[in-house]
Design an enzyme around this catalytic site. Structure first.
Site, PDB file in Angstrom:
ATOM      1  N   HIS A  49       0.653  -0.785  -0.010  1.00 45.58           N
ATOM      2  CA  HIS A  49      -0.696   0.391  -0.023  1.00 45.58           C
ATOM      3  C   HIS A  49       0.998   1.090   0.159  1.00 45.58           C
ATOM      4  O   HIS A  49       2.010   1.020   1.031  1.00 45.58           O
ATOM      5  CB  HIS A  49      -0.771  -0.270   1.348  1.00 45.58           C
ATOM      6  CG  HIS A  49      -2.274  -1.189   1.684  1.00 45.58           C
ATOM      7  ND1 HIS A  49      -1.567  -2.226   2.225  1.00 45.58           N
ATOM      8  CD2 HIS A  49      -3.030  -1.450   0.934  1.00 45.58           C
ATOM      9  CE1 HIS A  49      -2.701  -3.026   2.062  1.00 45.58           C
ATOM     10  NE2 HIS A  49      -3.101  -2.789   0.796  1.00 45.58           N
ATOM     11  N   ASP A  52       2.883   1.754   3.869  1.00 48.36           N
ATOM     12  CA  ASP A  52       3.918   0.306   3.832  1.00 48.36           C
ATOM     13  C   ASP A  52       4.949   1.307   3.752  1.00 48.36           C
ATOM     14  O   ASP A  52       5.605   0.903   3.590  1.00 48.36           O
ATOM     15  CB  ASP A  52       3.312  -0.456   2.692  1.00 48.36           C
ATOM     16  CG  ASP A  52       1.658  -1.100   3.220  1.00 48.36           C
ATOM     17  OD1 ASP A  52       1.436  -1.394   4.591  1.00 48.36           O
ATOM     18  OD2 ASP A  52       1.448  -1.976   3.181  1.00 48.36           O
ATOM     19  N   ASP A 282      -2.763 -13.745  -0.541  1.00 42.25           N
ATOM     20  CA  ASP A 282      -3.645 -12.716   0.239  1.00 42.25           C
ATOM     21  C   ASP A 282      -4.007 -13.572   1.365  1.00 42.25           C
ATOM     22  O   ASP A 282      -5.392 -13.806   1.649  1.00 42.25           O
ATOM     23  CB  ASP A 282      -4.904 -11.788  -0.297  1.00 42.25           C
ATOM     24  CG  ASP A 282      -5.103 -10.465   0.966  1.00 42.25           C
ATOM     25  OD1 ASP A 282      -4.224 -10.399   1.305  1.00 42.25           O
ATOM     26  OD2 ASP A 282      -5.297  -9.463   0.294  1.00 42.25           O
TER      27      ASP A 282
HETATM   28  C1  3MF Z   1      -9.637  -7.120   0.158  1.00 47.77           C
HETATM   29  C2  3MF Z   1      -8.218  -7.169  -0.554  1.00 47.77           C
HETATM   30  C3  3MF Z   1      -7.091  -6.157   0.117  1.00 47.77           C
HETATM   31  C4  3MF Z   1      -6.406  -5.764  -0.860  1.00 47.77           C
HETATM   32  C5  3MF Z   1      -5.102  -5.036  -1.006  1.00 47.77           C
HETATM   33  C6  3MF Z   1      -4.735  -4.793  -1.953  1.00 47.77           C
HETATM   34  C7  3MF Z   1      -6.038  -7.073   2.281  1.00 47.77           C
HETATM   35  O1  3MF Z   1     -10.663  -8.072   0.552  1.00 47.77           O
HETATM   36  O2  3MF Z   1      -8.406  -8.363  -1.175  1.00 47.77           O
HETATM   37  O3  3MF Z   1      -5.968  -7.393   0.782  1.00 47.77           O
HETATM   38  O4  3MF Z   1      -5.796  -6.727  -1.958  1.00 47.77           O
HETATM   39  O5  3MF Z   1      -5.498  -4.107   0.005  1.00 47.77           O
HETATM   40  O6  3MF Z   1      -5.645  -3.501  -2.194  1.00 47.77           O
HETATM   41 MG    MG Z   2      -6.046  -8.852  -2.079  1.00 44.88          MG
END
Ligand code: 3MF
Ligand code: MG
Length: 342
Positions: A49, A52, A282
Site C-alpha cells: 500500500h 506501507d 493474500d
Molecule cells: C481486501 C483485500 C486487500 C487488498 C489490498 C490491496 C488486504 O479484501 O483483498 O488485502 O488486496 O488492500 O488493495
Molecule cells: Mg486482496
C-alpha cells in the site's frame, strides 16, 4: 509451460491477529523483520500500500520521496522487487463514505491527489502497477449516493491516473461486498467493462482474488479464465474462503482443494507468469497462531500451489479430452478425484 513461478505477498499478510472483535494477540514483526521472511519463505515480490512504503500518505512529497528511495534500496539489497502499490483509500477520516465515489468534492480531490502520489511512489520503488481495491466505493444503503454518477467517477479517476503517468498500469481488484453492503463494481467483468471506456484500455487490467470471486458466488478459475481470454489477468491474490461470510483470506487450497486445483490448472494452461506476472497471495494467519508460527500460512499456500502445479502437469490430458468427447462427466469426476487421492 511456465516452469518458474515467482511469488509475492504484502506485509499486511504477516500481522498481529487483531480482528473486528478483539485486539492483537501477538506482537507485530517490524517491517525490517518482515522483509527478511520473503526470501526465507521463497518469495521475490513485495506488494505495497502507499503507506506501507512511506510513513504517512499525507506527508510532504520531499519526505515521501526520500522514504520511497530508502525502500527501494532495502528491496535491491535483498534481491526483492516491488510488484505494485495500492493507495489505501479506505482508512482516512476524509474517506469514511468512500473516496473516488464520495459525495464530497473535497474527498474526491483528496482521493485523486493521493492516488497520483501512490503512482509516483510506485515508480520510485520500481513497480509498474497501481492496484485499485475500491473498498468503500459502494453503499450501505441504495439511496446514499448516485449510482450512475459513481460509475462515471471511477472512469474519471482512472483517466486522470493514466494521464498522470504514461507508463503506469491500473489493476482493478474487485470484491462484491465488505466493508460495503454492495460495491458498485463487484466483479472482474464489471471492471473490464469500465476499462474499455478509459483513455487507454491497454493499460487497465485486473488482479483476481480467489475469495472475492467466491464471495460473488462465482468460481475463481472461471473468473481467471475470463480475464485471461481478454489478456487482462496481470496479478492474482490466491487464498481460500469457506462459504459466503466475511472475507476469510484462508490459506490457498485449505477449504476446497479441487477449486484451488482448477485455478492452478487454468493459470498453467494460459502460461500465466510468462510476462513476469506474480503468483500473489493474500492470506491471513489464523488468530490462534503464536508469533513464532505466524508465517506458516504463507509457507503452506506456496507449497500447496506448487503441489497443485505438479498435479496439473501430471493429469492425463488425453484422457480428459476423451471423456469430454464421450460426454462421460461422471468418469471425468472420478479421474480428477482419484488424481488427488491416488
Ligand atoms: C481486501 C483485500 C486487500 C487488498 C489490498 C490491496 C488486504 O479484501 O483483498 O488485502 O488486496 O488492500 O488493495
Ligand atoms: Mg486482496
Amino acid at each position: 509451460m511456465n516452469t518458474n513461478y515467482r511469488f509475492s505477498f504484502g506485509p499486511w499478510n504477516i500481522h498481529s491477529g487483531a480482528d473486528p472483535f478483539g485486539p492483537p494477540v501477538r506482537e507485530e514483526f517490524s517491517f525490517a523483520e518482515k522483509l527478511e521472511f520473503y526470501k526465507q519463505l521463497g518469495f521475490d515480490g513485495v506488494q505495497f500500500h502507499d503507506d506501507d512504503v512511506v510513513s504517512s500518505a499525507d506527508a510532504l512529497w520531499s519526505q515521501q520521496e526520500a522514504e520511497a528511495k530508502q525502500m527501494r534500496k532495502l528491496l535491491d539489497e535483498r534481491g526483492l522487487v516491488a510488484e505494485f502499490v495500492a493507495p489505501r483509500l479506505w482508512e482516512h477520516p476524509l474517506t469514511i463514505d468512500g473516496a473516488i465515489t464520495a459525495n464530497s468534492a473535497e474527498t474526491r480531490k483528496y482521493a485523486l491527489e493521493r492516488s497520483k502520489r501512490a503512482v509516483d511512489i510506485a515508480r520510485i520503488v520500481g513497480a509498474k502497477d497501481l492496484v485499485l481495491w475500491p473498498a468503500r466505493e459502494g453503499t450501505y444503503m441504495r439511496e446514499a449516493k448516485d449510482p450512475i454518477a459513481s460509475v462515471g467517477r471511477l472512469v474519471e479517476w482512472m483517466n486522470a491516473i493514466l494521464e498522470h503517468d504514461k507508463d503506469i498500469r491500473i489493476l482493478g481488484e474487485m470484491k462484491p461486498n465488505e466493508p460495503m453492503d454492495h460495491a458498485y463494481v463487484p466483479t472482474t467483468g464489471h471492471f473490464l467493462g469500465l476499462a474499455s471506456l478509459t483513455v487507454d484500455p491497454s493499460r487497465v487490467g485486473t488482479l483476481i482474488e480467489s475469495a472475492h470471486a467466491i464471495l460473488a458466488g462465482l468460481d475463481p478459475s472461471d473468473e481467471m479464465a475470463y480475464a485471461l481470454y481478454h489478456k487482462k489477468l496481470w496479478s492474482v491474490h490466491l487464498n481460500d474462503q469457506n462459504g459466503l461470510k466475511f472475507d476469510e483470506d484462508k490459506s490457498f487450497g485449505a477449504v476446497d482443494l479441487r477449486r484451488a486445483f482448477n485455478q492452478v490448472w487454468v493459470l498453467e494452461r494460459a502460461n500465466y507468469g510468462q510476462n513476469g506476472e506474480f503468483i500473489g497471495l493474500d492470506v491471513k494467519a489464523l488468530r490462534t497462531q503464536s508469533k513464532e508460527t505466524s508465517t506458516k500460512h504463507l509457507r503452506n499456500s506456496r507449497a500447496i500451489f506448487l503441489r497443485l502445479v505438479e498435479l496439473a502437469r501430471s493429469l492425463d490430458a488425453a484422457k480428459v479430452e476423451e471423456l469430454r468427447a464421450a460426454r462421460d462427466y461422471e468418469e471425468l469426476d472420478l479421474l480428477i478425484v482419484k488424481h488427488f487421492i491416488g
